[in-house]
Scaffold this active site. Structure first.
Site, PDB file in Angstrom:
ATOM      1  N   HIS A  27      58.450  35.593  20.344  1.00 49.04           N
ATOM      2  CA  HIS A  27      57.092  35.294  19.858  1.00 49.04           C
ATOM      3  C   HIS A  27      56.508  36.465  19.067  1.00 49.04           C
ATOM      4  CE1 HIS A  27      57.093  31.952  22.844  1.00 49.04           C
ATOM      5  NE2 HIS A  27      57.727  32.853  23.578  1.00 49.04           N
TER       6      HIS A  27
ATOM      7  N   SER B  21      53.503  48.632  -7.963  1.00 54.98           N
ATOM      8  CA  SER B  21      52.393  47.766  -8.368  1.00 54.98           C
ATOM      9  C   SER B  21      51.816  48.261  -9.688  1.00 54.98           C
ATOM     10  CB  SER B  21      51.319  47.795  -7.283  1.00 54.98           C
ATOM     11  OG  SER B  21      50.051  47.497  -7.830  1.00 54.98           O
TER      12      SER B  21
ATOM     13  N   LYS C 226      51.660  51.825  -4.114  1.00 56.93           N
ATOM     14  CA  LYS C 226      52.472  50.753  -3.553  1.00 56.93           C
ATOM     15  C   LYS C 226      53.969  50.935  -3.779  1.00 56.93           C
ATOM     16  CE  LYS C 226      51.491  47.531  -1.731  1.00 56.93           C
ATOM     17  NZ  LYS C 226      51.097  46.214  -2.251  1.00 56.93           N
TER      18      LYS C 226
ATOM     19  N   GLU D   4      61.981  39.864  -0.249  1.00 57.62           N
ATOM     20  CA  GLU D   4      61.006  38.782  -0.460  1.00 57.62           C
ATOM     21  C   GLU D   4      61.594  37.706  -1.366  1.00 57.62           C
ATOM     22  OE1 GLU D   4      56.619  40.305  -0.817  1.00 57.62           O
ATOM     23  OE2 GLU D   4      57.923  41.851  -1.592  1.00 57.62           O
TER      24      GLU D   4
END
Ligand code: ARG
Length: 471
Positions: A157, A278, A284, A291
Site C-alpha cells: 500500500h 526544465s 530541475k 516517465e
C-alpha cells in the site's frame, strides 16, 4: 497510373483518394525481405513440382534478388498506386523479366503472402525482443549484485511494511522479465505454421508441395485449414499481449524509479546524461526516461485493444479490416524495442543513496512483524502476539518513539517474557537474514538467486522457459 494486379475487370482507373486510403505500401514496405523470401520459396516449389520450368525458376529467383538489393538501396519508389508490398514486388518482377514474372503468382494469393510475411516478421521480432529482455535482466542482476546487502523498506500500500534487501527488490523484476521471456518463446511455437498454399481461401488446384515451402522457410508445420490460415491473426494478438505484459512490468519499474528519484524518497540518483531539465525552473532535473517508458505502455495496450476490436466481428475469411494489424504491430514492436534498450542502459546509470535507504528502514515500525514473530517464539499464538505488538506500536506512537526506543521494562509491561534479546529483533539490518526460506530476502538466498540468474543469462542450466508447446 500503374496497372493494378487485379485490373482486368475494371473499366475505370482507381480514384486517387481510394489509392491513398486503401494502400498499405507506406507502412507494409518493412515486410519486403519476408515477401521476397516467401516468393523465392514458392517459386522453387513450383519448379520442383513441374508447375514452372527449372530455368524459369532460376531467372525469377535471380530477379527477386535484384529487387531485394534495389529495395535495400531505396531504389524503388513506394507509390500508393502499388497498393501494397506484394503488388510492388510482383510489378517490379514483371518489369524486369516480362511475362515470366507473371508466373510467380500461380497457386498463391496476397492473402497467403500477407499471412506468411507477418508470421516471418513476428518470428524475427520475437527473437529480437527476447534478446533485449535478456539485456535488461543482465542490467538488473548487475545492479543487484553491486548493491547486494543494502537494506531498504519493503512496501505494501506504499506504506513501510518490512525491511528487505534492495537486491531482492530488484531481482523481483528479474523474475517478471523471465516470465515475459518465456511467453515470447512459447508464442514462437504457435507462429511456427506455414500458410502458403491456401491460395486465397480454399486451397489450390495445383499440386503444391506445402511441406517443401515450409522447409525452405524454416517452419515446423503447415497450416491444416486454408480458411483459418488466411484469417488467423491470433499470433499477432499474442505478440501484442506479451508485449503489453512486458510493458506493464517495465512501467512498474519505471514508476519506482520515478518516485525513488524524487526528493521525498531520495533513494536513487540518475546520471545527468540520462535526465533532462526544465525550460523555466533552473534547479530541475527530471526523470523523463522512466516517465516515457511508463507513458508508452499505454500505446502498446492501445495496439492490443485496437486489433482485438478490429478482429472481433470479421466473418471468414480475409477482410480488408485486417490490414489494420500492421501499424498496430509495427508501432508496438518499435516501442517495446526502444523501451527495452533504454531500460537496459538506464539501470546502469543509477546510484543508490545507501544513507537514505538506511534512514528509511529506521522509521515506520518496520520491524513490527519481527517483534510479533519473537513473541510467538516465546510461546504466544500469532494472534496474541499481533495484538500485543499493535498495542506497543500505539504506546510508541504516543511517545513519538520507534519500537527499539521503548525500554525493556516498558516492553515487559506488555509481556513478562520479553527479554534483552528482543532488541536484536528490533534492528532492521538483522531482519532480512531471518527470512532464509526459498524466495525470502535473506542475503545468502539473494546471493544464490543472483548466481543462478547469472547462470541463466549465460544460457546454462534450467532457464525456466518451457519448451514451445507441441501442437
Ligand atoms: N495489404 C493487405 C493487408 O495488409 C494485403 C492483403 C491484400 N489482400 C486482398 N485480398 N486485398 O492485409
Amino acid at each position: 497510373m500503374t496497372k493494378k494486379v487485379w485490373g482486368g475487370r475494371f473499366k475505370q482507373d482507381t480514384d486517387a483518394l481510394v489509392n491513398r486510403f486503401n494502400a498499405s505500401i507506406q507502412f507494409d514496405q518493412r515486410l519486403y525481405p519476408y515477401d521476397i523470401q516467401g516468393s523465392i520459396a514458392h517459386c522453387r516449389m513450383l519448379a520442383a513440382r513441374g508447375i514452372i520450368k527449372e530455368d524459369e525458376s532460376v531467372r525469377i529467383v535471380e530477379a527477386l534478388g535484384q529487387i531485394q538489393r534495389q529495395l535495400e538501396h531505396d531504389e524503388l519508389s513506394f507509390d500508393n498506386d502499388y497498393e501494397d508490398i506484394h503488388s510492388l514486388i510482383e510489378k517490379a518482377l514483371i518489369e524486369k523479366i516480362g511475362a515470366l514474372g507473371e508466373k510467380i503468382h500461380t497457386g498463391r494469393s496476397r492473402n497467403d503472402q500477407v499471412a506468411l510475411d507477418m508470421r516471418l516478421y513476428v518470428r524475427d521480432i520475437s527473437k529480437e525482443t527476447t534478446g533485449r529482455i535478456r539485456e535488461v535482466q543482465r542490467a538488473l542482476t548487475g545492479l543487484a549484485e553491486k548493491n547486494l546487502d543494502i537494506v531498504m523498506p519493503g512496501y505494501t500500500h506504499l506504506q513501510r511494511a518490512q525491511p528487505v534487501l534492495l537486491s531482492h527488490h530488484l531481482m523481483a523484476y528479474y523474475e517478471m522479465l523471465k516470465r515475459d521471456h518465456e511467453r515470447f518463446e512459447q508464442g514462437l511455437g504457435r507462429v511456427d505454421v506455414m500458410p502458403l498454399g491456401s491460395a486465397a481461401l480454399a486451397g489450390s488446384t495445383f499440386d503444391l508441395d506445402r511441406e517443401m515451402s515450409a522447409r525452405e522457410l524454416g517452419f515446423g508445420r503447415v497450416s491444416r485449414n486454408s480458411m483459418d490460415a488466411v484469417s488467423d491473426r491470433d499470433f499477432i494478438l499474442e505478440f501484442l499481449f506479451n508485449a503489453s505484459v512486458l510493458m506493464m512490468h517495465l512501467s512498474r519499474l519505471s514508476e519506482e524509479l520515478v518516485i525513488w528519484s524524487s526528493q521525498e524518497y531520495g533513494f536513487i540518483r540518475i546520471s545527468d546524461a540520462f535526465c533532462t531539465g526544465s525550460s523555466i525552473m533552473p534547479q530541475k532535473k527530471n526523470p523523463d526516461l522512466p516517465e516515457l517508458i511508463r507513458g508508452k505502455t499505454g500505446r502498446v495496450y492501445g495496439s492490443l485493444m485496437g486489433l482485438l476490436t478490429t478482429m472481433k466481428g470479421l466473418p471468414l475469411t480475409y477482410n480488408k479490416d485486417m490490414q489494420e494489424d500492421k501499424e498496430a504491430l509495427f508501432d508496438a514492436c518499435d516501442t517495446v524495442c526502444i523501451c527495452l534498450e533504454v531500460m537496459a542502459r538506464l539501470l546502469g546509470e543509477i546510484t543508490f543513496n545507501g544513507e537514505r535507504l538506511q534512514e528509511a528502514v529506521q522509521g515506520g515500525f518496520i520491524v513490527a512483524t519481527d517483534l510479533a514473530d519473537y513473541l510467538v517464539r516465546k510461546g504466544l499464538t500469532f494472534r496474541q502476539a499481533h495484538e500485543i505488538v499493535g498495542k506497543m506500536v500505539l504506546l510508541a506512537l504516543e511517545q513519538n518513539k520507534e519500537l527499539h526506543q521503548l525500554t525493556l521494562s516498558e516492553m515487559k509491561g506488555f509481556n513478562r517474557q520479553i527479554e534483552e534479546d528482543v532488541y536484536q529483533w528490533l534492528d532492521p539490518r538483522l531482519s532480512p537474514s531471518r527470512r532464509k526460506g526459498i524466495g525470502g530476502t535473506a542475503p545468502d538466498r539473494g546471493g544464490e538467486e543472483i548466481a543462478k540468474a547469472k547462470q541463466e543469462l549465460r544460457g546454462e542450466g534450467e532457464t525456466g522457459a518451457a519448451s514451445p508447446p507441441s501442437l
